[in-house]
Design a protein around this motif. Sequence first.
Motif, short mmCIF file in Angstrom:
data_model
loop_
_atom_site.label_atom_id
_atom_site.label_comp_id
_atom_site.label_asym_id
_atom_site.label_seq_id
_atom_site.Cartn_x
_atom_site.Cartn_y
_atom_site.Cartn_z
N VAL A 17 0.86 -1.30 -0.10
CA VAL A 17 -0.02 -0.17 0.05
C VAL A 17 0.82 1.31 -0.10
CG1 VAL A 17 -1.77 1.29 1.19
CG2 VAL A 17 -1.81 -1.15 1.16
N LEU A 18 1.67 1.44 1.09
CA LEU A 18 2.44 2.73 0.99
C LEU A 18 3.89 2.41 0.35
CD1 LEU A 18 1.88 3.65 5.04
CD2 LEU A 18 0.99 4.50 2.83
N ILE A 19 4.33 0.90 0.62
CA ILE A 19 5.88 0.77 -0.07
C ILE A 19 5.53 -0.50 -0.75
CG2 ILE A 19 7.10 1.74 1.53
CD1 ILE A 19 7.61 -0.92 2.99
N HIS A 20 6.33 -0.95 -1.63
CA HIS A 20 6.28 -2.18 -2.67
C HIS A 20 7.68 -2.54 -3.03
CE1 HIS A 20 4.61 -5.24 -5.01
NE2 HIS A 20 5.42 -4.93 -6.03
N GLU A 21 8.16 -3.81 -2.15
CA GLU A 21 9.37 -4.25 -2.50
C GLU A 21 10.52 -3.11 -2.02
OE1 GLU A 21 9.91 -5.79 -6.50
OE2 GLU A 21 8.57 -7.45 -5.98
N GLY A 22 10.22 -2.46 -0.85
CA GLY A 22 11.42 -1.35 -0.47
C GLY A 22 11.35 -0.16 -0.85
N VAL A 23 10.22 -0.04 -1.93
CA VAL A 23 10.26 1.45 -2.73
C VAL A 23 8.91 1.99 -2.19
CG1 VAL A 23 10.26 2.52 -4.94
CG2 VAL A 23 11.85 0.68 -4.38
N PRO A 24 8.67 3.13 -1.78
CA PRO A 24 7.41 3.97 -1.75
C PRO A 24 6.47 3.85 -2.72
CG PRO A 24 9.15 5.23 -1.03
CD PRO A 24 10.26 4.29 -1.74
N VAL A 25 5.40 3.60 -2.73
CA VAL A 25 4.17 3.61 -3.86
C VAL A 25 3.95 5.14 -4.02
CG1 VAL A 25 1.88 3.26 -4.51
CG2 VAL A 25 3.27 1.40 -3.28
N PRO A 26 3.91 5.72 -5.36
CA PRO A 26 3.64 7.09 -5.55
C PRO A 26 2.55 7.28 -5.11
CG PRO A 26 4.52 5.77 -7.50
CD PRO A 26 4.27 4.79 -6.58
N GLY A 27 2.41 8.43 -4.30
CA GLY A 27 1.36 9.02 -3.59
C GLY A 27 1.49 8.89 -2.28
N ALA A 28 1.94 7.83 -1.74
CA ALA A 28 2.24 7.47 -0.49
C ALA A 28 2.61 8.55 0.50
CB ALA A 28 2.99 6.24 0.02
N ASP A 29 3.75 9.23 0.06
CA ASP A 29 4.37 10.58 0.86
C ASP A 29 3.03 11.75 0.93
OD1 ASP A 29 4.02 11.10 -1.94
OD2 ASP A 29 6.42 12.16 -1.95
N ALA A 30 2.26 11.84 -0.19
CA ALA A 30 1.66 12.73 -0.08
C ALA A 30 0.12 12.47 0.76
CB ALA A 30 0.74 13.11 -1.50
N PHE A 31 -0.02 11.06 0.91
CA PHE A 31 -0.98 10.59 1.84
C PHE A 31 -0.64 10.68 3.15
CE2 PHE A 31 -3.27 7.01 4.17
CZ PHE A 31 -4.48 7.23 3.93
N ILE A 32 0.58 10.43 3.59
CA ILE A 32 0.93 10.52 4.99
C ILE A 32 1.16 11.96 5.28
CG2 ILE A 32 2.81 10.19 6.72
CD1 ILE A 32 1.14 7.56 5.73
N LYS A 33 1.38 12.85 4.62
CA LYS A 33 1.73 14.32 4.75
C LYS A 33 0.19 14.76 5.08
CE LYS A 33 4.04 18.40 2.62
NZ LYS A 33 2.72 19.22 2.68
N LYS A 34 -0.65 14.61 4.10
CA LYS A 34 -2.07 15.02 4.40
C LYS A 34 -2.97 14.58 5.63
CE LYS A 34 -6.00 16.52 1.63
NZ LYS A 34 -6.96 16.48 0.32
N LEU A 35 -2.27 13.31 5.97
CA LEU A 35 -2.83 12.85 7.25
C LEU A 35 -2.43 13.69 8.55
CD1 LEU A 35 -3.03 9.02 6.90
CD2 LEU A 35 -4.88 10.50 7.13
#
Length: 259
Positions: A17-35
């Motif tokens: 969801v947030l990461i895949h095989e050790g790499v952030p999923v695009p949009g994960a940083d924006a999601f966490i930041k907005k939360l």
Amino acid sequence: MSERKPIRSWLTDMDGVLIHEGVPVPGADAFIKKLRESERPFLVLTNNSIYTPRDLHARLTRMGLEVPVDSIWTSALATAKFLDTQHPGGSAYVIGEAGLTTALHDAGYILTDVDPDFVILGETRTYSFESLTKAIRLINEGARFIATNPDNTGPSPQGALPATGSVAALITKATGKEPYFIGKPNPLMMRTGLNAIGAHSETSAMIGDRMDTDILAGLEAGMETFLVLTGLTTTADIDRFPFRPTNVVDSIADIVDLV
């Protein structure tokens, strides 16, 4: 069906969801930041019991995802919380890593291989014949059997790895005793997580990439569910299950505007 209440709290799986095989999923940083900016209660959940929340915080920070330690909820923490309410101050023989042993120590548990109240099986990359044999003998002598999570396999860059569920099946075959699994899809993990952040299921949502753990746990805990397609599940897989997620989206990036 009655219309659901607005989402005020978010629970999300980590891997897929947030990461895949050790790499952030695009949009994960924006999601966490907005939360974090919205100050809405949230938790990042994982069935993996190897790491402590501090370990996972450091790992996510290196990837550019600023998740506070208090916003990380693992199957190890849920297991320790369960045991503290069921049998406070008990003892356990543990197969697992620092994430599990630290959580149990913090709950006041004594870790021992002498007449323990429980045998607790968690995730580790070093399952040994000796430790499994000891666990089997202790269960046969009366110790109760707990496992942190039912996942049969875990991901790695080289392919699937045997995980807690597979090893638990070996112990069950040898003892005839089924473990009580704490992690997803047991809604207990979700409800203890919700309690930890003062949230209610009617106004909470669960985001996950697996139908059989994330979505099922969210459904059984009474939450709205979002299935993302950046992990193990494809759209073709959904119809194989007798239940459905509330929402299906391509990735976490599609949920940012809902926060």
